[in-house]
Design a protein around this motif. Structure first.
Motif, PDB file in Angstrom:
ATOM      1  N   PHE A  56      15.778  31.044 138.563  1.00 41.25           N
ATOM      2  CA  PHE A  56      17.045  30.311 138.664  1.00 41.25           C
ATOM      3  C   PHE A  56      17.773  30.534 137.342  1.00 41.25           C
ATOM      4  N   SER A  57      19.042  30.938 137.408  1.00 40.94           N
ATOM      5  CA  SER A  57      19.722  31.435 136.203  1.00 40.94           C
ATOM      6  C   SER A  57      19.772  30.416 135.063  1.00 40.94           C
ATOM      7  N   ASP A  58      19.624  29.123 135.359  1.00 41.88           N
ATOM      8  CA  ASP A  58      19.646  28.143 134.264  1.00 41.88           C
ATOM      9  C   ASP A  58      18.262  27.892 133.667  1.00 41.88           C
ATOM     10  N   LYS A  59      17.239  28.614 134.221  1.00 37.77           N
ATOM     11  CA  LYS A  59      15.873  28.403 133.708  1.00 37.77           C
ATOM     12  C   LYS A  59      15.228  29.736 133.365  1.00 37.77           C
ATOM     13  N   PRO A  60      15.444  30.230 132.140  1.00 35.60           N
ATOM     14  CA  PRO A  60      14.823  31.512 131.779  1.00 35.60           C
ATOM     15  C   PRO A  60      13.297  31.400 131.780  1.00 35.60           C
ATOM     16  N   VAL A  61      12.648  32.398 132.358  1.00 36.15           N
ATOM     17  CA  VAL A  61      11.182  32.400 132.422  1.00 36.15           C
ATOM     18  C   VAL A  61      10.616  33.368 131.383  1.00 36.15           C
ATOM     19  N   LEU A  62      11.303  34.498 131.174  1.00 36.32           N
ATOM     20  CA  LEU A  62      10.922  35.439 130.115  1.00 36.32           C
ATOM     21  C   LEU A  62      12.156  35.729 129.286  1.00 36.32           C
TER      22      LEU A  62
END
Ligand SMILES: Nc1ncnc2c1ncn2[C@@H]1O[C@H](COP(=O)(O)OP(=O)(O)OP(=O)(O)O)[C@@H](O)[C@H]1O
Ligand SMILES: [Mg+2]
Length: 212
Positions: free
Chosen positions: A14-20
């Motif tokens: 989800f674009s508001d939650k960076p994972v890497l």
């Protein structure tokens, strides 16, 4: 020269939650790598991107100096030819026996490799669902080792095994890197596995925080 290079890779579901975030790494043949870090920090996501299961949102991944998303070849080619996976949930073909599962990738008799991982003749002819979790995991590892992929990507390969078996399997993976010259990358929560690695990569909240 590095076989795989991760250059400034970013990813999110989800674009508001960076994972890497801006991951830069390089992997060499003949080495055994461990990726560690708390649950949810992005280890499986990183492994999936390296293996071409999905595209990074930013940055790029190079195999032997060429982008794995290169036109004409693409991710499917990368998945088919360059890498072999051992998944967290085995991903064995359920209506087949261990022998048949390994034959999917093997060019020769699958029994020696199955035996080296502790799967005997009788078990090798059973349906894979009639094996224990640990035995299924060993079949998944045998399938990856039987393929001729230069890179092996394993997500918690010893997660379901007792200490002794886990140590044995870790040694097999390590030997595969050192003696067969493959690049073996293992995601693990286990300190015993990380202790055996040539390089330990620590991930936290989507960033590499330590390489040792
Ligand atoms: N398919 C998905 N859709 C949305 N969010 C996802 C998806 N897969 C993973 N995530 C989220 O991305 C983050 C990183 O997940 P990832 O599976 O890479 O973590 P991990 O380090 O492998 O964790 P674990 O050690 O528990 O396996 C987590 O917050 C997770 O909830
Ligand atoms: Mg994971």
């Amino acid at each position: 020269m590095s076989v795989l290079e991760v250059k400034g890779v970013g990813y999110y579901y989800f674009s508001d939650k960076p994972v890497l975030r801006d991951i830069c790494l390089s992997f060499e043949k003949g080495k055994f790598y461990a990726i560690c870090g708390p649950s949810g920090c992005g280890k499986t996501t990183l492994l999936s991107l390296i293996g071409g299961l999905d595209e990074p949102k930013s940055g790029e991944i190079l195999y032997e100096g060429q982008s794995i998303m290169e036109k004409g070849k693409g991710l499917a080619w990368h998945r088919r030819n360059n890498v072999a996976f051992v998944f967290q949930n085995y991903n064995l073909i359920e209506y087949m026996t261990p022998k048949e599962n390994v034959l999917l990738t093997a060019k020769e008799d699958p029994m020696p490799i199955l035996k080296s991982l502790g799967i005997g003749e009788e078990e090798a002819r059973r349906n894979v669902l009639k094996l224990s979790g640990g035995q299924q995991q060993r079949v998944a590892i045998a399938r990856a080792l039987a393929s001729h992929a230069p890179v092996i990507l394993a997500d918690e390969p010893t997660g379901n095994l007792d200490e002794d078996t886990a140590a044995e399997i870790t040694q097999i993976l390590k030997d595969n890197a050192h003696k067969q010259g493959r690049c073996v990358v293992v995601v693990t929560h286990s300190e015993a596995v990380a202790n055996e690695a040539d390089v330990v990569l620590k991930l936290d909240h989507g960033k590499i925080i330590e390489v040792s």
